[in-house]
Design an enzyme around this catalytic site. Structure first.
Site, PDB file in Angstrom:
ATOM      1  CD  GLU A 127      -2.992  -0.771   2.415  1.00  0.00           C
ATOM      2  OE1 GLU A 127      -4.057  -1.404   2.400  1.00  0.00           O
ATOM      3  OE2 GLU A 127      -2.658  -0.019   3.359  1.00  0.00           O
ATOM      4  CB  CYS A 128       0.678   4.325   0.090  1.00  0.00           C
ATOM      5  SG  CYS A 128       0.905   6.099  -0.222  1.00  0.00           S
ATOM      6  CB  ALA A 129       5.302   3.604   1.724  1.00  0.00           C
ATOM      7  CG  LEU A 152       2.319   1.687  -5.809  1.00  0.00           C
ATOM      8  CD1 LEU A 152       1.946   0.496  -6.681  1.00  0.00           C
ATOM      9  CD2 LEU A 152       1.224   2.755  -5.889  1.00  0.00           C
ATOM     10  CB  SER A 210      -3.419  -0.320  -4.445  1.00  0.00           C
ATOM     11  OG  SER A 210      -4.325   0.743  -4.319  1.00  0.00           O
TER      12      SER A 210
END
Length: 451
Positions: free
Chosen positions: A337-339, A341, A429
């Protein structure tokens, strides 16, 4: 029954975090078992909350109460789960008291959570640029929603004794007692940057000093006995505590490595609890320091954080980057998630990353922030196609391309678009989700990791 207080404010920047964290620490120092909570999706404030209660006999993680991501029906059960065995819960609000999800009425607001928990509210007011007008402000907030009980006010950033006298005099007829007056105090300040406060994990020694100063300021300026009495006036809650009750995946317990350390500080405590309940052994590791994944790793979870602040160090750890790439190439489940990704991309700001995804990441001036209504577009280790989940985005980075050949999510808010990557066992994501809302997510992931 757990005594409880919600610490709210008319707007962001009034000092909620300072007051809430100071109260948690001050009451923990008194020997009370304090349960820390945060309204909304924010990951950073709960780190300071956990530090504030670490002096008590039983340290606890800071926990989030987000009515958008988890639904209103789960707020009281999640609260009861986190507060189990405690004598007092302090719940820090988000934004202004009545601010919530955009175009969703009161949904996910501090006021809504206070009502769901039947908890009295203490309003923190930045009094630095007002005197008599404070009474009109407090009256307006106290009368706006009769179901919200504002039981007291704490005046923050008060300049002088004369200023305090004017404020108290104005509030005398408001019916809302003044339970604290705090002067301006630079020592309690916490530094910020592009996504808010700097996390505890990046400045632990300084954070300890700041929390200690916040506790001292609150002890000196607040009526702790009155605040505790207000918290104890909350009526009983009838909700059953949420449990990470999943049927364990049969067979040997797979090792699931969870990224941590200063670069990956964003996680919800319930995720590890759900993975454990589903039959996994959750083992943390630090991509800044560890050159190998934990022994026997069969699955990998890389949450959010600040890889952009540690790009050189993450890039320099070639051994671990190679291990992550090898694990993903072998089809092992990877949830990012986020980081996470960004870490899986080819590069971040020109520096090599793991190269699992054929994408480039870079910092941006634009803040992407908001709740998301998502649907899984294909089967993955996290979700079956068609699964609906709610989440949020919070970043100042750009990934190009933003979606792979098989996107992770179709998003409905604020505009329709596809986002993220499903590739082999990888689900990556920008969208942060809270698995307590869809607990089968954790079991599906553990099942995918099983030998």
């Amino acid at each position: 029954m757990v005594a409880r207080l919600v610490i709210a404010a008319p707007s962001s920047g009034a000092g909620k975090t300072t007051v809430a964290t100071g109260l948690m620490a001050a009451f923990a120092e008194r020997g009370l078992a304090v349960s820390p909570h945060k309204v909304g999706p924010d990951y950073i404030d709960p780190g300071y909350h956990a530090l504030a209660v670490s002096s008590s006999s039983k340290a606890r993680p800071g926990r989030n109460l987000d009515a958008y991501m988890c639904g209103t029906d789960l707020i009281a059960p999640l609260f009861a789960h986190g507060a189990r065995g405690c004598e007092l819960a302090v719940i820090e609000g988000v934004m202004g008291l009545y601010d919530g999800a955009a175009d969703q009425g009161e949904l996910a607001s501090t006021a809504q959570v206070a009502k769901l928990l039947r908890a009295p509210v203490v309003l923190v007011v930045d009094a630095s640029s007002q005197s008599r007008s404070v009474a009109a402000l407090v009256h307006g907030f106290a009368s706006w929603d009769p179901e919200v009980r504002i039981g007291g006010v704490i005046l923050n950033k008060v300049a002088t004794d004369r200023h305090e006298h004017l404020l108290r005099e104005a509030l005398g007829a408001s019916g809302v007692p003044v339970m604290g007056v705090l002067r301006r105090a630079p020592a309690v300040a916490t530094p910020s940057r592009h996504l808010g406060l700097v996390p505890v994990a990046e400045r632990h020694a300084e954070a300890v000093d700041a929390v200690r100063a916040q506790a001292g300021q609150v002890r000196a300026g607040c009526d702790l006995d009155a605040l505790l009495a207000l918290a104890r006036s909350a009526p009983p809650l009838t909700a059953q505590a949420w449990e990470p009750a999943l049927e364990p995946v049969p067979g040997p317990r797979p090792v699931i490595a969870v990224a941590g350390g200063a670069a990956f500080t964003f996680s919800y405590a319930e995720h590890a609890e759900l993975l454990t309940a589903a039959g996994a052994d959750v083992v943390p590791f630090d991509p800044l320091r560890d050159e190998e994944l934990p022994e026997g790793t069969r699955g990998l979870v890389i949450g959010g954080g600040f890889p952009e602040m540690y790009g050189p160090e993450l890039s320099a750890n070639e051994a671990l980057r190679g291990a992550v790439a090898e694990l993903a190439a072998g089809g092992a489940p990877v949830a990012a998630e986020c980081a996470g990704l960004l870490y899986l991309a080819r590069s971040l700001d020109g520096r090599p990353m793991c190269g699992v995804l054929d994408a480039e990441a870079r910092m941006s001036e634009r803040l992407t922030l908001g709740y998301r209504d998502a649907v899984a577009l294909s089967d993955s280790a996290l979700a079956a196609a068609g699964t609906r989940m709610r989440g949020h985005e919070f970043h100042r980075t750009v990934l190009e391309p933003g979606a792979g050949a098989t996107p992770a999510w179709g998003l409905r808010q604020p505009r329709r678009r596809v986002e993220g990557y499903v590739q082999g066992g990888v689900h990556a994501s920008y969208v942060h989700t809270h698995w307590a809302a869809v607990p089968q997510t954790a079991r599906r992931f553990v099942e995918s990791c099983a030998p």
